[in-house]
Design a protein around this motif. Structure first.
Motif, short mmCIF file in Angstrom:
data_model
loop_
_atom_site.label_atom_id
_atom_site.label_comp_id
_atom_site.label_asym_id
_atom_site.label_seq_id
_atom_site.Cartn_x
_atom_site.Cartn_y
_atom_site.Cartn_z
N ALA A 89 0.83 -1.20 0.00
CA ALA A 89 0.00 0.00 0.00
C ALA A 89 0.87 1.26 0.00
CB ALA A 89 -0.94 -0.01 1.20
N LEU A 90 1.94 1.23 0.77
CA LEU A 90 2.87 2.36 0.79
C LEU A 90 3.50 2.55 -0.59
CD1 LEU A 90 4.64 4.54 2.05
CD2 LEU A 90 6.16 2.72 2.88
N ALA A 91 3.86 1.45 -1.22
CA ALA A 91 4.45 1.52 -2.56
C ALA A 91 3.50 2.19 -3.54
CB ALA A 91 4.82 0.12 -3.04
N ARG A 92 2.23 1.86 -3.47
CA ARG A 92 1.25 2.50 -4.35
C ARG A 92 1.10 3.99 -4.01
NH1 ARG A 92 -1.37 -2.42 -3.25
NH2 ARG A 92 -2.69 -1.42 -1.67
N TRP A 93 1.13 4.30 -2.73
CA TRP A 93 1.02 5.70 -2.30
C TRP A 93 2.15 6.54 -2.89
CZ3 TRP A 93 3.92 9.28 0.30
CH2 TRP A 93 3.26 10.36 0.88
N ILE A 94 3.34 5.97 -2.96
CA ILE A 94 4.50 6.69 -3.50
C ILE A 94 4.44 6.79 -5.02
CG2 ILE A 94 7.02 6.59 -3.81
CD1 ILE A 94 7.17 5.27 -1.03
N THR A 95 4.12 5.70 -5.68
CA THR A 95 4.29 5.64 -7.14
C THR A 95 3.06 6.01 -7.95
OG1 THR A 95 3.68 3.28 -7.17
CG2 THR A 95 6.03 3.82 -6.88
N ALA A 96 1.87 5.96 -7.36
CA ALA A 96 0.65 6.13 -8.15
C ALA A 96 -0.05 7.46 -7.96
CB ALA A 96 -0.33 5.00 -7.84
N ALA A 103 6.84 2.62 -12.68
CA ALA A 103 6.15 2.63 -11.40
C ALA A 103 5.95 1.22 -10.85
CB ALA A 103 4.80 3.34 -11.53
N THR A 104 5.60 0.29 -11.71
CA THR A 104 5.36 -1.09 -11.25
C THR A 104 6.63 -1.70 -10.70
OG1 THR A 104 3.57 -1.39 -12.85
CG2 THR A 104 4.58 -3.37 -11.93
N ALA A 105 7.73 -1.51 -11.41
CA ALA A 105 9.01 -2.08 -10.97
C ALA A 105 9.44 -1.49 -9.64
CB ALA A 105 10.07 -1.85 -12.03
N VAL A 106 9.28 -0.18 -9.48
CA VAL A 106 9.67 0.45 -8.21
C VAL A 106 8.76 -0.01 -7.08
CG1 VAL A 106 9.81 2.66 -7.00
CG2 VAL A 106 10.73 2.45 -9.31
N ILE A 160 9.83 -1.89 -3.54
CA ILE A 160 9.45 -1.44 -2.20
C ILE A 160 8.75 -2.56 -1.44
CG2 ILE A 160 7.94 0.14 -0.93
CD1 ILE A 160 8.44 2.19 -3.18
N ALA A 161 7.86 -3.26 -2.14
CA ALA A 161 7.05 -4.30 -1.50
C ALA A 161 7.90 -5.45 -0.97
CB ALA A 161 6.00 -4.82 -2.48
N ARG A 191 17.09 5.64 -5.20
CA ARG A 191 18.19 4.75 -5.65
C ARG A 191 17.93 4.28 -7.08
NH1 ARG A 191 17.94 1.83 -1.69
NH2 ARG A 191 19.63 2.73 -0.45
N ALA A 192 16.67 3.99 -7.40
CA ALA A 192 16.33 3.56 -8.76
C ALA A 192 16.60 4.67 -9.77
CB ALA A 192 14.86 3.13 -8.82
N TYR A 193 16.36 5.91 -9.37
CA TYR A 193 16.67 7.05 -10.25
C TYR A 193 18.16 7.10 -10.54
CZ TYR A 193 16.81 11.86 -12.00
OH TYR A 193 17.02 12.98 -12.77
N ALA A 194 18.98 6.89 -9.51
CA ALA A 194 20.43 6.88 -9.72
C ALA A 194 20.83 5.75 -10.66
CB ALA A 194 21.14 6.74 -8.37
N GLU A 195 20.24 4.58 -10.48
CA GLU A 195 20.56 3.44 -11.33
C GLU A 195 20.17 3.72 -12.78
OE1 GLU A 195 18.42 0.33 -9.45
OE2 GLU A 195 19.79 0.19 -7.73
#
Length: 327
Positions: free
Chosen positions: A61-68, A81-84, A88-89, A104-108
């Motif tokens: 749920a937190l992952a969706r809150w951040i990405t969606a 968004a799905t991969a990130v 998180i999950a 971190r994913a942005y840096a990658e």
């Protein structure tokens, strides 16, 4: 503590040049700092609502809150968004760990080994950032308070008026001064905007030494990245698309009225001098204007005390640790 893996947080008063510094750091071959997001502090303040993150469903749920949600501005990172959300999950069950995943994913995505983040508001929330990322390094960019005030008054998103702009710079200077004393030179580095644009290589070399990185000449040419690292909607950052410009330093003399200059120097004078900014010798302001400013500054101080009180009470109810887990 190994500096070459620590997250980097750039902060300062709004309109102090933090976007320029973000681009300079992002130009380094090992570091990536994204456009401003809106999920770190809101997530921390709403942390009780996410529940115990040791629960898989709560982390999802937190992952969706951040990405969606558009409010987090996650979409401006250009990530899947799905991969990130999946990362998180399945990641460590702390809020700091979850919030570090997209950064971190942005840096990658940019082929960088080290991540950071920039938001002026972090200047008033260093304690919260340290709870989430205990190994963080902070970079505080200072600009002449009169220039910050003049610039804020010209922003389409600033609707709080002149006195609030002055009080904002004053509060940021006071809070960050205490942070610098508490954290020391291993975790806190301060530089002036005026020095950065006048001597970019010298100031960036010193900054890189603090971060434990080698200086790269590309850092002094941030405009090369502005087209891709600054959202087009932010038209007020148009100057980042050109070569470094020292002409805006001291422009408050033309952009503020004599009455505004008098109030600025009366209430900010000691702080300005402490950071190496001279005063014009303006006469004292009207007592009514000074009283109006003091009321605004008092309200800001009271709001900060209230936030700290709420935070302390919230900590008593946290279902688990919030600090990021090294991975």
């Amino acid at each position: 503590m190994a500096t070459r893996t620590r997250p980097v947080f750039v902060l300062g008063c709004p309109r102090s040049g933090t976007t320029l510094l973000q681009l300079m750091l992002h130009a380094h071959p090992r570091m990536a700092l994204p456009p401003e997001t809106r999920f770190v502090l809101p997530a921390y303040e709403s942390r009780l609502g996410f529940g115990d993150l040791r629960d898989d469903g709560n982390r999802a749920a937190l992952a969706r809150w951040i990405t969606a949600r558009p409010q987090t501005r996650f979409d401006e990172l250009g990530l899947d968004a799905t991969a990130v959300a999946d990362r998180i999950a399945v990641g460590p069950p702390t809020l700091g760990s979850a919030l570090g995943v997209p950064l971190r994913a942005y840096a990658e995505r940019h082929g960088k080994a080290r991540w950071g983040d920039k938001r002026p508001a972090y200047a008033l929330h260093v304690t919260e950032i340290l709870r989430l990322f205990p190994d963080a390094q902070f970079v505080h960019l200072v600009r002449d308070g009169r220039d910050c005030v003049a610039s804020l008054l010209g922003m389409p998103w600033w609707h709080r008026g002149f006195h609030e702009a002055v009080a904002t710079w004053a509060q940021v200077m006071d809070v960050t001064r205490r942070c610098a004393r508490r954290l020391g030179p291993d975790s806190w580095h301060e530089l002036r905007f005026e020095d950065l644009v006048a001597d970019p290589e010298g100031r960036l070399r010193a900054l890189c030494a603090y971060l434990g990185e080698e200086y790269d000449p590309g850092m002094a040419e941030p405009y090369r990245l502005a087209g891709t690292a600054v959202p087009a909607r932010k038209t007020w950052h148009r100057r980042t698309h050109g070569a470094l410009d020292v002409s805006r330093a001291g422009s408050w003399q033309l952009r503020l009225t004599p009455d505004q200059i008098r109030l600025c120097e009366a209430v900010l004078g000691e702080r300005l001098l402490r950071h190496g900014y001279g005063l014009s010798g303006a006469v004292p302001p009207d007592p009514a204007e000074l009283l109006r400013y003091r009321k605004v500054a008092a309200l800001r101080a009271a709001a900060r005390v209230k936030r700290h009180t709420v935070d302390r009470l919230t900590r008593l109810r946290e279902p688990g640790p919030v600090a990021s887990v090294p991975i």
